[in-house]
Design a protein around this motif. Structure first.
Motif, PDB file in Angstrom:
ATOM      1  N   ALA A  99      64.096 -23.109-114.714  1.00 30.11           N
ATOM      2  CA  ALA A  99      65.206 -23.786-114.033  1.00 30.11           C
ATOM      3  C   ALA A  99      65.152 -23.589-112.517  1.00 30.11           C
ATOM      4  O   ALA A  99      65.838 -24.288-111.774  1.00 30.11           O
ATOM      5  N   LEU A 100      64.315 -22.646-112.068  1.00 32.04           N
ATOM      6  CA  LEU A 100      64.301 -22.259-110.649  1.00 32.04           C
ATOM      7  C   LEU A 100      62.929 -22.434-109.999  1.00 32.04           C
ATOM      8  O   LEU A 100      62.735 -22.046-108.854  1.00 32.04           O
ATOM      9  N   SER A 101      61.968 -22.998-110.756  1.00 31.43           N
ATOM     10  CA  SER A 101      60.582 -23.079-110.283  1.00 31.43           C
ATOM     11  C   SER A 101      60.015 -24.474-110.529  1.00 31.43           C
ATOM     12  O   SER A 101      60.547 -25.244-111.319  1.00 31.43           O
ATOM     13  N   ARG A 102      58.900 -24.731-109.876  1.00 33.77           N
ATOM     14  CA  ARG A 102      58.211 -26.006-110.120  1.00 33.77           C
ATOM     15  C   ARG A 102      57.455 -25.967-111.441  1.00 33.77           C
ATOM     16  O   ARG A 102      57.472 -26.911-112.218  1.00 33.77           O
ATOM     17  N   ARG A 103      56.772 -24.829-111.684  1.00 34.35           N
ATOM     18  CA  ARG A 103      55.918 -24.738-112.880  1.00 34.35           C
ATOM     19  C   ARG A 103      55.881 -23.285-113.330  1.00 34.35           C
ATOM     20  O   ARG A 103      55.775 -22.381-112.487  1.00 34.35           O
ATOM     21  N   VAL A 104      55.984 -23.051-114.626  1.00 38.43           N
ATOM     22  CA  VAL A 104      55.921 -21.693-115.183  1.00 38.43           C
ATOM     23  C   VAL A 104      54.784 -21.630-116.201  1.00 38.43           C
ATOM     24  O   VAL A 104      54.718 -22.458-117.120  1.00 38.43           O
ATOM     25  N   TYR A 105      53.908 -20.660-116.017  1.00 32.24           N
ATOM     26  CA  TYR A 105      52.887 -20.326-117.010  1.00 32.24           C
ATOM     27  C   TYR A 105      53.285 -18.981-117.601  1.00 32.24           C
ATOM     28  O   TYR A 105      53.526 -18.028-116.858  1.00 32.24           O
ATOM     29  N   ASP A 135      45.707 -12.126-123.312  1.00 32.04           N
ATOM     30  CA  ASP A 135      45.925 -10.759-122.834  1.00 32.04           C
ATOM     31  C   ASP A 135      46.453 -10.850-121.402  1.00 32.04           C
ATOM     32  O   ASP A 135      45.704 -11.097-120.464  1.00 32.04           O
ATOM     33  N   GLY A 136      47.754 -10.658-121.272  1.00 34.39           N
ATOM     34  CA  GLY A 136      48.403 -10.868-119.983  1.00 34.39           C
ATOM     35  C   GLY A 136      47.961  -9.917-118.884  1.00 34.39           C
ATOM     36  O   GLY A 136      48.151 -10.207-117.700  1.00 34.39           O
ATOM     37  N   SER A 137      47.384  -8.777-119.247  1.00 33.46           N
ATOM     38  CA  SER A 137      46.984  -7.820-118.202  1.00 33.46           C
ATOM     39  C   SER A 137      45.884  -8.400-117.308  1.00 33.46           C
ATOM     40  O   SER A 137      45.647  -7.920-116.205  1.00 33.46           O
ATOM     41  N   PHE A 138      45.228  -9.468-117.794  1.00 28.70           N
ATOM     42  CA  PHE A 138      44.204 -10.140-116.983  1.00 28.70           C
ATOM     43  C   PHE A 138      44.742 -11.387-116.284  1.00 28.70           C
ATOM     44  O   PHE A 138      44.002 -12.085-115.601  1.00 28.70           O
ATOM     45  N   GLY A 139      46.023 -11.679-116.488  1.00 26.52           N
ATOM     46  CA  GLY A 139      46.616 -12.849-115.867  1.00 26.52           C
ATOM     47  C   GLY A 139      46.051 -14.138-116.430  1.00 26.52           C
ATOM     48  O   GLY A 139      45.631 -14.209-117.583  1.00 26.52           O
ATOM     49  N   LEU A 140      46.035 -15.176-115.574  1.00 26.67           N
ATOM     50  CA  LEU A 140      45.472 -16.479-115.948  1.00 26.67           C
ATOM     51  C   LEU A 140      44.583 -16.947-114.792  1.00 26.67           C
ATOM     52  O   LEU A 140      45.018 -17.747-113.955  1.00 26.67           O
ATOM     53  N   GLN A 143      44.356 -20.640-113.654  1.00 25.76           N
ATOM     54  CA  GLN A 143      45.527 -21.277-113.025  1.00 25.76           C
ATOM     55  C   GLN A 143      45.889 -20.638-111.678  1.00 25.76           C
ATOM     56  O   GLN A 143      46.773 -21.124-110.989  1.00 25.76           O
ATOM     57  N   ALA A 144      45.246 -19.537-111.335  1.00 23.79           N
ATOM     58  CA  ALA A 144      45.569 -18.811-110.099  1.00 23.79           C
ATOM     59  C   ALA A 144      45.157 -19.642-108.875  1.00 23.79           C
ATOM     60  O   ALA A 144      44.306 -20.531-108.993  1.00 23.79           O
ATOM     61  N   PRO A 145      45.742 -19.363-107.694  1.00 23.89           N
ATOM     62  CA  PRO A 145      46.710 -18.297-107.422  1.00 23.89           C
ATOM     63  C   PRO A 145      48.150 -18.729-107.728  1.00 23.89           C
ATOM     64  O   PRO A 145      48.427 -19.920-107.864  1.00 23.89           O
ATOM     65  N   PHE A 146      49.029 -17.729-107.798  1.00 25.87           N
ATOM     66  CA  PHE A 146      50.442 -17.955-108.102  1.00 25.87           C
ATOM     67  C   PHE A 146      51.316 -17.555-106.912  1.00 25.87           C
ATOM     68  O   PHE A 146      51.012 -16.596-106.203  1.00 25.87           O
ATOM     69  N   ASP A 147      52.425 -18.301-106.755  1.00 27.44           N
ATOM     70  CA  ASP A 147      53.410 -17.938-105.724  1.00 27.44           C
ATOM     71  C   ASP A 147      54.226 -16.721-106.150  1.00 27.44           C
ATOM     72  O   ASP A 147      54.628 -15.908-105.319  1.00 27.44           O
ATOM     73  N   ARG A 148      54.487 -16.635-107.456  1.00 28.48           N
ATOM     74  CA  ARG A 148      55.290 -15.540-107.989  1.00 28.48           C
ATOM     75  C   ARG A 148      54.692 -15.089-109.324  1.00 28.48           C
ATOM     76  O   ARG A 148      54.214 -15.918-110.105  1.00 28.48           O
ATOM     77  N   LEU A 166      47.767 -13.246-106.877  1.00 29.96           N
ATOM     78  CA  LEU A 166      48.978 -13.512-106.093  1.00 29.96           C
ATOM     79  C   LEU A 166      48.587 -14.108-104.743  1.00 29.96           C
ATOM     80  O   LEU A 166      47.724 -13.578-104.053  1.00 29.96           O
ATOM     81  N   LYS A 167      49.232 -15.209-104.384  1.00 28.48           N
ATOM     82  CA  LYS A 167      48.974 -15.826-103.078  1.00 28.48           C
ATOM     83  C   LYS A 167      49.420 -14.912-101.943  1.00 28.48           C
ATOM     84  O   LYS A 167      50.348 -14.111-102.112  1.00 28.48           O
ATOM     85  N   THR A 168      48.834 -15.082-100.774  1.00 26.33           N
ATOM     86  CA  THR A 168      49.359 -14.410 -99.582  1.00 26.33           C
ATOM     87  C   THR A 168      50.780 -14.921 -99.342  1.00 26.33           C
ATOM     88  O   THR A 168      51.025 -16.128 -99.373  1.00 26.33           O
ATOM     89  N   GLY A 169      51.714 -13.989 -99.147  1.00 25.72           N
ATOM     90  CA  GLY A 169      53.127 -14.353 -99.040  1.00 25.72           C
ATOM     91  C   GLY A 169      53.822 -14.377-100.386  1.00 25.72           C
ATOM     92  O   GLY A 169      55.042 -14.520-100.458  1.00 25.72           O
ATOM     93  N   GLY A 170      53.049 -14.216-101.463  1.00 25.76           N
ATOM     94  CA  GLY A 170      53.609 -14.254-102.818  1.00 25.76           C
ATOM     95  C   GLY A 170      54.258 -12.931-103.211  1.00 25.76           C
ATOM     96  O   GLY A 170      54.026 -11.889-102.581  1.00 25.76           O
ATOM     97  N   ILE A 171      55.059 -12.985-104.277  1.00 26.86           N
ATOM     98  CA  ILE A 171      55.826 -11.814-104.735  1.00 26.86           C
ATOM     99  C   ILE A 171      55.570 -11.585-106.219  1.00 26.86           C
ATOM    100  O   ILE A 171      55.577 -12.535-107.013  1.00 26.86           O
ATOM    101  N   MET A 172      55.349 -10.314-106.568  1.00 28.13           N
ATOM    102  CA  MET A 172      55.274  -9.922-107.984  1.00 28.13           C
ATOM    103  C   MET A 172      56.355  -8.886-108.243  1.00 28.13           C
ATOM    104  O   MET A 172      56.541  -7.959-107.449  1.00 28.13           O
ATOM    105  N   VAL A 173      57.066  -9.036-109.361  1.00 27.90           N
ATOM    106  CA  VAL A 173      58.082  -8.063-109.778  1.00 27.90           C
ATOM    107  C   VAL A 173      57.666  -7.527-111.134  1.00 27.90           C
ATOM    108  O   VAL A 173      57.338  -8.302-112.046  1.00 27.90           O
ATOM    109  N   LEU A 174      57.654  -6.192-111.260  1.00 31.26           N
ATOM    110  CA  LEU A 174      57.215  -5.593-112.532  1.00 31.26           C
ATOM    111  C   LEU A 174      57.735  -4.166-112.649  1.00 31.26           C
ATOM    112  O   LEU A 174      58.016  -3.515-111.639  1.00 31.26           O
TER     113      LEU A 174
END
Length: 215
Positions: A99-105, A135-140, A143-148, A166-174
């Motif tokens: 609801a808050l993003s352009r695209r979610v993987y 296996d999410g520990s390797f990401g995707l 489809q990279a890079p990601f904004d968030r 993660l893109k430059t300027g991007g944010i990861m929360v974990l």
């Protein structure tokens, strides 16, 4: 449950979110719009609007709504972001992100959870979510890079492959931590020269496990 009783529960639900620090209007609006009840099945369905984690199949949980709200808020979404979620679980967090993003993987190691989440996304007509069993520990990487990037399971340290996606300027929360009992929610921001880390609050999440699940 009657319509009036359901409405009252949903009002209390939003009040609980605000009282626990979810203050971003766009996040609150998304959490009002996306019905958590659609993601909770069986015995616990009547507790869908309580601010508590609940069991889901494959030994996993649907996170406490206030934690979902605080993690979403910490991402500082712009509405134009391409987001990776690691740990689909019930699909509730991905639906909020959609609801808050352009695209979610979103990826999960359990095929059953991905299949059931897709069914809910289809029923809710959430067309900007793509769910994978992986296996999410390797990401995707494809489809990279990601904004968030949002990770809904705890690792000892932010996984290197996710930082790299993660893109430059991007944010990861974990959540990070060495045990089930001592974990901190952190925000990682990628800068031109490296990564900045902010510690947000103590949390408890299931561990981030490598490999695919049995179901």
């Amino acid at each position: 449950m009657s319509e009036d009783a359901l409405s009252e529960r949903k009002m209390q639900f939003l009040y609980a979110l605000r009282s626990r620090g979810v203050t971003d209007t766009s996040v609150l609006n998304a959490m009002e719009k996306i019905d958590r009840g659609a993601f909770v099945r069986g015995l616990f369905q009547d507790r869908a609007y309580e601010d508590m984690p609940l069991p889901i199949p494959c030994g996993q949980t649907i996170s406490q709504p206030s934690v979902v709200g605080l993690m979403t808020q910490a991402l500082r979404l712009t509405g134009r972001d391409k987001v990776l979620e690691v740990g689909t679980g019930s699909g509730y967090q991905a639906a909020i992100l959609s609801a808050l993003s352009r695209r979610v993987y979103t990826v999960d190691r359990h095929r059953r959870l991905v299949r059931e989440a897709r069914e809910v996304f289809d029923a809710m007509n959430l067309t900007n979510i793509t769910a994978f069993t992986a296996d999410g520990s390797f990401g995707l990487p494809d489809q990279a890079p990601f904004d968030r990037i949002l990770v809904t399971a705890a690792a000892e340290d932010p996984p290197g492959p996710l930082l790299a996606q993660l893109k430059t300027g991007g944010i990861m929360v974990l959540p990070v931590g060495q045990s089930d009992h001592v974990q901190s929610l952190i925000r990682v921001t990628r800068t031109e020269s490296g990564f900045d880390y902010d510690e947000l609050r103590p949390v408890r999440f299931v561990p981030l496990v490598e490999g695919l699940g049995k179901e």
